[in-house]
Design an enzyme around this catalytic site. Structure first.
Site, short mmCIF file in Angstrom:
data_model
loop_
_atom_site.label_atom_id
_atom_site.label_comp_id
_atom_site.label_asym_id
_atom_site.label_seq_id
_atom_site.Cartn_x
_atom_site.Cartn_y
_atom_site.Cartn_z
NE ARG A 70 43.62 37.71 33.35
CZ ARG A 70 42.78 37.41 32.37
NH1 ARG A 70 43.25 37.06 31.21
NH2 ARG A 70 41.47 37.48 32.52
CB THR A 71 43.92 36.45 40.04
OG1 THR A 71 43.85 37.64 39.25
CG2 THR A 71 44.45 36.79 41.41
CE LYS A 98 24.88 22.03 51.80
NZ LYS A 98 25.66 20.93 52.38
NE ARG A 120 39.63 37.94 41.88
CZ ARG A 120 40.02 38.19 40.63
NH1 ARG A 120 39.29 37.80 39.61
NH2 ARG A 120 41.15 38.84 40.40
CG HIS A 148 43.53 42.71 41.76
ND1 HIS A 148 44.33 41.73 42.30
CD2 HIS A 148 43.03 42.20 40.60
CE1 HIS A 148 44.32 40.68 41.50
NE2 HIS A 148 43.54 40.94 40.47
C1 NCD Z 1 40.84 42.19 37.10
C2 NCD Z 1 40.01 41.89 38.30
O1 NCD Z 1 39.40 40.83 38.43
O2 NCD Z 1 39.98 42.75 39.16
N1 NCD Z 1 41.36 41.11 36.44
C3 NCD Z 1 42.47 40.48 36.92
O3 NCD Z 1 42.55 40.11 38.06
N2 NCD Z 1 43.50 40.31 36.07
C4 NCD Z 1 40.26 43.21 36.23
C5 NCD Z 1 38.90 43.00 35.66
O4 NCD Z 1 38.15 42.11 36.04
O5 NCD Z 1 38.57 43.78 34.78
#
Ligand code: NCD
Length: 327
Positions: A70-71, A98, A120, A148
């Site tokens: 999603r993100t 590497k 991320r 997040h």
């Molecule tokens: C979350 C995450 O990656 O922090 N998912 C997301 O971004 N929608 C929650 C999760 O991984 O459970």
């Protein structure tokens, strides 16, 4: 003049930061600037036909060191709806294997003329580290168990929308955040946003997944989901993050489901107008039953839809703050 530009761009004033690293410490005004700007995007966030031109000539780089559905997709689409170019980087298949460091990777990406790095990473503080080493804007798309922020923002947006709070004042609403609080960056960002916007929060988890020290003004903790459900307006179910568990946090998945799973039967305890949320990805049948996830109370796909508008707002606001765009 500035005012006129703002009205034309639909931006709600109040945001001046170069980075979105977390929601802790942000003011109500800053949150409302992002959420209000997102609200102004409305249809544009849903149809690529009506692309905006705000970030034409800008480059947004997705730097993802951890998996995401999603993100990542949402940031890419959000950038393209604002007419930015998108550079997609995955740690897998890159020089990270590497031994290239995080900072070196980020600085090399920036050197290609990137305006925003969306990061991320599995380590808490990774986005802040990049922000300290580059000149461009940085948006945290999830760092370890820390924060997040865009998920916290889109969750607050979804709640405001469901309860008709167009000013994003969430006073009087009670939100349960349920499940693996210990490993959840989503829980932390939600907590900051919801408290700042005036909602009450109750954190529900088994003792092994509920770190101490989270209770405080407007924040309760509980180990009894059944006792909590009747008194909340929103229940936000978290994924059990098996990949982050170092040992067994509960006797069995069957027992976890029996005590903390939102089953169809248990969801009957919710009040008439209560809404069910989940950030995804879901462990169907564990923390949430399909009958609830896909049922009429569920706002889970609305959350995803709103993620686009919220991420468009974040991208535009940080680009204004760095001076890359002058709208
Ligand atoms: C979350 C995450 O990656 O922090 N998912 C997301 O971004 N929608 C929650 C999760 O991984 O459970």
């Amino acid at each position: 003049m500035e005012q006129q530009g703002s009205m034309m761009s639909g931006v709600v004033e109040g945001w001046g930061r170069r980075h979105v690293l977390g929601l802790e410490g942000l003011t109500r005004g800053e949150l409302v600037a992002v959420l209000g700007t997102a609200a102004g995007f409305g249809e544009v966030s849903r149809r690529s036909l009506w692309k905006r031109q705000d970030l034409r000539g800008c480059v947004v780089a997705n730097l993802f060191f951890e998996d995401s559905t999603r993100t990542r997709a949402s940031f890419s689409l959000a950038a393209s709806r604002l007419s930015a170019d998108v550079l997609d980087f995955s740690a897998k298949g890159s020089s990270v294997s590497k031994g290239e460091t995080l900072v070196d990777t980020a600085r090399n990406i920036e050197a290609m003329g990137v305006d925003v790095i969306v990061c991320r990473h599995g380590r808490s503080g990774a986005s802040a580290k990049i922000a300290g080493a580059v000149g461009c804007a940085v948006i945290n798309a999830g760092d370890g168990q820390h924060e997040h922020p865009t998920q916290g923002l889109l969750d607050a947006f979804t709640i405001a929308q469901r309860f008709g709070r167009s000013d994003f004042d969430l006073s009087g609403l009670r939100v349960a955040i349920v499940g693996d609080i210990a490993h959840s960056r989503v829980a932390r960002s939600n907590l900051h946003a919801l408290r700042t916007l005036g909602a009450e929060v109750v954190l529900v988890a088994p003792p092994t997944l509920l770190p101490s020290g989270l209770a405080g003004e407007g924040v309760e903790v509980s180990h009894d989901l059944d006792a909590v459900l009747g008194g909340v307006d929103v229940v936000n179910m978290l994924r059990v993050q098996f990949e982050r568990l170092s040992g067994p946090a509960f006797p069995s998945t069957r027992e976890y489901q029996a005590l903390y799973g939102l089953t169809v039967a248990r969801a009957r305890r919710l009040g008439d107008r209560a809404v069910v949320m989940h950030p995804g990805p879901m462990n169907r049948g564990l923390e949430i039953e399909s009958g609830v996830a896909d049922g009429p109370r569920s706002a889970i796909l609305e959350q995803v839809t709103h993620g686009l508008a919220v991420r468009m707002a974040c991208l535009l606001l940080v680009c204004r703050a760095t001076g890359v765009v002058k709208v």
